[in-house]
Every structure is written in structure tokens, then in C-alpha cells.
Design a protein around this motif. Structure first.
Motif, PDB file in Angstrom:
ATOM      1  N   GLU A  27       0.840  -1.189   0.000  1.00 36.59           N
ATOM      2  CA  GLU A  27       0.000   0.000   0.000  1.00 36.59           C
ATOM      3  C   GLU A  27       0.877   1.242   0.000  1.00 36.59           C
ATOM      4  O   GLU A  27       1.861   1.325   0.738  1.00 36.59           O
ATOM      5  N   GLU A  29       1.989   4.638   1.046  1.00 39.64           N
ATOM      6  CA  GLU A  29       1.783   5.487   2.217  1.00 39.64           C
ATOM      7  C   GLU A  29       2.377   6.879   2.054  1.00 39.64           C
ATOM      8  O   GLU A  29       2.026   7.796   2.790  1.00 39.64           O
ATOM      9  N   GLY A  72      -2.824   5.458  -0.343  1.00 38.82           N
ATOM     10  CA  GLY A  72      -3.823   4.444  -0.042  1.00 38.82           C
ATOM     11  C   GLY A  72      -4.066   3.471  -1.176  1.00 38.82           C
ATOM     12  O   GLY A  72      -4.661   2.411  -0.970  1.00 38.82           O
ATOM     13  N   LYS A  73      -3.603   3.827  -2.401  1.00 39.47           N
ATOM     14  CA  LYS A  73      -3.727   2.889  -3.505  1.00 39.47           C
ATOM     15  C   LYS A  73      -2.646   1.799  -3.384  1.00 39.47           C
ATOM     16  O   LYS A  73      -1.775   1.856  -2.525  1.00 39.47           O
ATOM     17  N   THR A  74      -2.706   0.837  -4.275  1.00 37.42           N
ATOM     18  CA  THR A  74      -1.781  -0.299  -4.225  1.00 37.42           C
ATOM     19  C   THR A  74      -0.670  -0.138  -5.257  1.00 37.42           C
ATOM     20  O   THR A  74      -0.928   0.286  -6.389  1.00 37.42           O
TER      21      THR A  74
END
Length: 452
Positions: A27, A29, A72-74
Motif C-alpha cells: 500500500e 503510504e 492508499g492505492k496499491t
């Protein structure tokens, strides 16, 4: 032929990539924007001490103009012929085994997956769309100190690592350090079925074993780390796909086995997983049978402190940048320098300055960074950048600090074609972009007319 595909979503597009090219999934951050880089580069991020460029797949796939709300995305970190970067995706679905179709030279492959079509992003597609040289970062050692150094007399610490989907442990009393495999040179040997080869670790040869062969595990994942065991001046390595944690437990909570000659004797509980621990007898036998003795000369070389690189921290408007001191000729107050106007349409050239017998351009990157430098402020300075026999003066809002960093804290793009050379991770975990002095000097390092 069957392949394993990591399935994910980018906006409304159902995509996949062969897992053989995937290094990590994590993830996002933190993002450090990278100005004047290709538009699909959203910035830099860090994971497991590594520095990675973030690639906006939405932009690459022409689904949108830019990436928004990245935190917050991958991130799916891939290795495409030695160029390692992280692809920004919206959602991970699963890993699935499918029958491969198409040819090896296809740019895009399509698969019918029940009620939808999966678009496989191939290495050839990424090579065509992502023109980004590799990031060079000398990450050599993961020190085994956290957790194990704080254990009490009635506790034991274990290094938890993974081989494929299996979690294993080793007592940290045997572990000297962990090295990243990608930084090591390897020589293959055929001494034993499970011995993988000899790795050169800071000029010290270390023979290493692949436990997957003993445990008869599939070898779908490339090892990331080399766990180095040291006993009586002898080193032996065990390959690990990834390092999970250092886990400290009460001795009374360890499930002790009775078979002292087995590969695994004891078991510990880690996050609801029962983890088998490599037995002392197995480690001793491997060290005696395969380990190489370390000479005193190599030990002295290994114990030398890592060289620290001085980096000047400057500000252009509100943005921080770093500049290696090797390329800094001097720093002068803006008010002490006479500037002459220079007729040019180049927005980066403010004029010419003369100092002693030299004259060179005064440049500013305010337009590119959408920043403003107050030339009347007391803090405003000029940093003279040098490379070979050329110099150029850079207007900055302030010189904020001089910090030192090891090579492990610095990630640099192996190219001189960009304004940003890379990034440095400070001791506080902050990412600061490094200016590329060679690019700046090449563009502006003379007093000849500048072409726009």
C-alpha cells in the motif's frame, strides 16, 4: 503453457501481469512528487528501504490525464529486464493460473475470464510505454538488531522468513546479517543438490543453500534475501524469498521437539501461524559441511564504516531539493552578485553573472516548479554548480541544511537525461529529490547563447 497472472483493476479496466515479473505488492503510504520527469512518473516512494519510481498506469493506458489520490492505492512493483518500478493500481483481485495464449512478442494479450475480458500487460508493452532507466541503490545489509537486541534472559528471538507461501524461523543468535540478493554476484556450484552457489558479499565469498530443494517446494518466487549465518569465523547463507519479522517470545511458549537431528525441531506461534524453526543440528551440519572460512583481512574490510556522502539541502520556493556537495563550487548571497540581463526567450535564464574572471548563466526553475523566489529576501542565495570545466549559477530561496547520507539511503536513476537524478531518504524517513547537476550544467553550463 500455464502462467500465473496477478489480476488487478485500473479505473474500469480489468488488467493482469505475469507474476514472474512481480517483486512486491504494498500500500502506498507516501509519495514524493518528481518535477520535470516524464508525465507518467507520479513520484518516488519507499518500501523495505528500497526507493521506487511510481508509474501512473492510468496515464500509461491513456485512461486519464494524471493520477489523483495516490495515497492508499496499491503499488505493484515489477522488474522488467532490470528496470524496477512500482505500478499504481486501484484494486488487487487475485492470482490465477491460466493457459497462456498469444506469442512471446505480443504487446498486449487478451483473455476471456468468465464474464469479463482481462488485458495482460506484457513486458514488451511496458518497455514501449515506460522509458525509465533503472534506479541504482546500494542496499547491502539488513541488520538483525531490532527486537533481538531487546530480548530478556527468559526470551528468544527468531527471524521469520518466507519460502513461497511457507513461513519458517531461525534463531537470531545464529544470524549475522541479511543481504539483498540483487546486489550480490553469484557463482554457481554443483557441490550438492540444495547448494545454490557462492555469493560475493562485500568481497567475502559466502556459500548459500536453497531450502526449497530440501523441502520440495515449487520455485515460483525469486529469492530476495540472503540470511548469513556465522559460527566460529565461518559464514553460510540461506536464501529467503522475503523477510517477514523479528519475533521475540518467552522461552516457555516455544514448542520444543524431541528429534534433534531433524531440519525443524522447535515451533513458535507467530500471528496465528505455527512456524517451524531450523534446528541447531541442521545449522551446525550445514556450517561444518559447506561454510567457507572468513579471513582476518576480509573481516577488517567488512568492519569499515560506510562512507557518508554530504548533500546540500536547498529550497526553491516551498520545495526542498538535495545537491551532492561534489558538484557545489560555492554558495554566495544573491545581494552580493551583480547580474546582467541576457536576451533570451528561455524562461529558466534570468541573466548572466560575473565573478572574478568567470561569467555564467544565472538560472531559476521557478516556472517549471510553479514557485516564486523573493529576490529581496535575506535568505535568497546563489549556488554555483560545477561539472568538469563548466559552471552554472542556480537561484535558490535558501540553503537549509547540510546532511550526510550513506549510499544505501540514496537511489539514483542510471541516466543523465532528467532534471531529477533520484532521491535520498533522510534519517527521519523524509524523501528529498536530488537535482541532477550534470543535466543542469549540460543545459546551461556556458556563457554561450541558450536555445529555447
Amino acid at each position: 503453457m500455464k502462467i500465473n497472472i496477478l489480476e488487478f483493476k485500473v479505473k474500469d479496466l480489468f488488467c493482469g501481469i505475469n507474476t514472474k515479473y512481480v517483486k512486491y505488492i504494498f500500500e502506498i503510504e507516501y509519495v514524493k512528487p518528481a518535477p520535470l520527469m516524464p508525465s507518467y512518473v507520479a513520484g518516488f516512494t519507499t518500501y523495505n528501504k528500497h526507493i521506487y519510481p511510481l508509474i501512473c498506469l492510468e496515464k500509461v493506458l491513456e485512461l486519464s490525464e494524471d493520477c489523483k489520490e495516490i495515497i492508499g492505492k496499491t503499488a505493484v512493483t515489477v522488474d522488467i529486464d532490470g528496470s524496477v518500478y512500482s505500478l499504481i493500481v486501484d484494486e488487487i483481485y487475485k492470482i490465477q493460473e491460466i493457459e497462456k495464449t498469444g506469442k512471446g512478442d505480443d504487446v498486449i494479450n487478451f483473455y476471456n475470464m468468465q464474464d469479463k475480458v482481462l488485458e495482460e500487460i506484457t513486458p514488451l508493452f511496458l518497455k514501449k510505454k515506460v522509458n525509465l532507466p533503472p534506479i541504482k541503490q546500494k542496499l547491502s545489509t539488513q541488520l538483525i538488531t531490532e527486537g533481538s537486541s531487546e530480548k530478556k534472559e527468559d526470551e528468544e528471538s527468531f527471524l521469520i522468513f518466507k519460502l513461497e507461501d511457507k513461513m519458517l524461523g531461525i534463531n537470531t543468535d545464529y544470524v549475522k546479517k541479511v543481504e539483498y540478493v540483487e546486489n550480490l554476484k553469484k557463482t554457481s556450484t554443483k557441490e550438492s543438490e540444495w547448494i545454490d552457489g557462492v555469493y560475493l558479499v562485500r568481497d567475502i565469498p559466502v556459500k548459500a543453500g536453497n531450502l526449497k530443494k530440501i523441502l520440495k517446494l515449487e520455485e515460483n518466487t525469486q529469492p530476495e534475501s540472503l540470511i548469513i549465518i556465522e559460527k566460529e569465523n565461518r559464514n553460510f547463507g540461506i536464501l529467503a524469498d522475503s523477510i517477514t519479522d523479528i519475533h521475540t517470545v518467552k522461552k516457555s511458549s516455544i514448542n520444543r521437539g524431541t528429534n534433534g537431528t531433524a531440519i525443524f525441531k522447535d515451533f513458535v506461534l507467530y500471528k496465528n501461524h505455527v512456524v517451524p524453526v531450523l534446528s541447531e543440528s541442521f545449522i551446525d551440519e550445514a556450517v561444518v559441511k559447506y561454510a567457507l572460512e572468513v579471513s582476518s583481512v576480509n573481516l577488517n574490510q567488512e568492519n569499515k564504516e560506510k562512507a557518508e556522502i554530504p548533500i546540500l539541502i536547498i529550497k526553491i520556493g516551498s520545495q526542498k531539493f538535495g545537491l551532492k556537495m561534489d558538484y557545489v563550487d560555492e554558495v554566495v548571497e544573491f545581494k552580493e552578485v551583480h547580474m546582467s540581463s541576457y536576451p533570451t526567450e528561455n524562461p529558466y535564464v534570468k541573466g548572466l553573472i560575473a565573478k572574478e574572471k568567470d561569467s555564467y548563466f544565472l538560472i531559476t526553475f521557478e516556472p517549471a516548479l510553479n514557485e516564486k523566489i523573493d529576490q529581496k529576501a535575506e535568505e535568497t542565495k546563489i549556488v554555483v554548480i560545477k561539472d568538469n570545466n563548466l559552471k552554472v549559477a542556480l537561484l535558490v530561496s535558501d540553503v537549509e541544511d547540510l546532511l550526510t547520507a550513506t549510499e544505501e539511503q540514496i537511489g539514483e536513476i542510471e541516466s543523465e537525461q532528467f532534471f531529477i537524478k533520484g532521491t535520498v531518504v533522510t534519517k527521519d524517513g523524509e524523501l528529498i529529490n536530488l537535482l541532477n547537476p550534470k543535466w543542469i550544467v549540460y543545459q546551461f553550463g556556458s556563457s554561450k547563447p541558450v536555445k529555447t
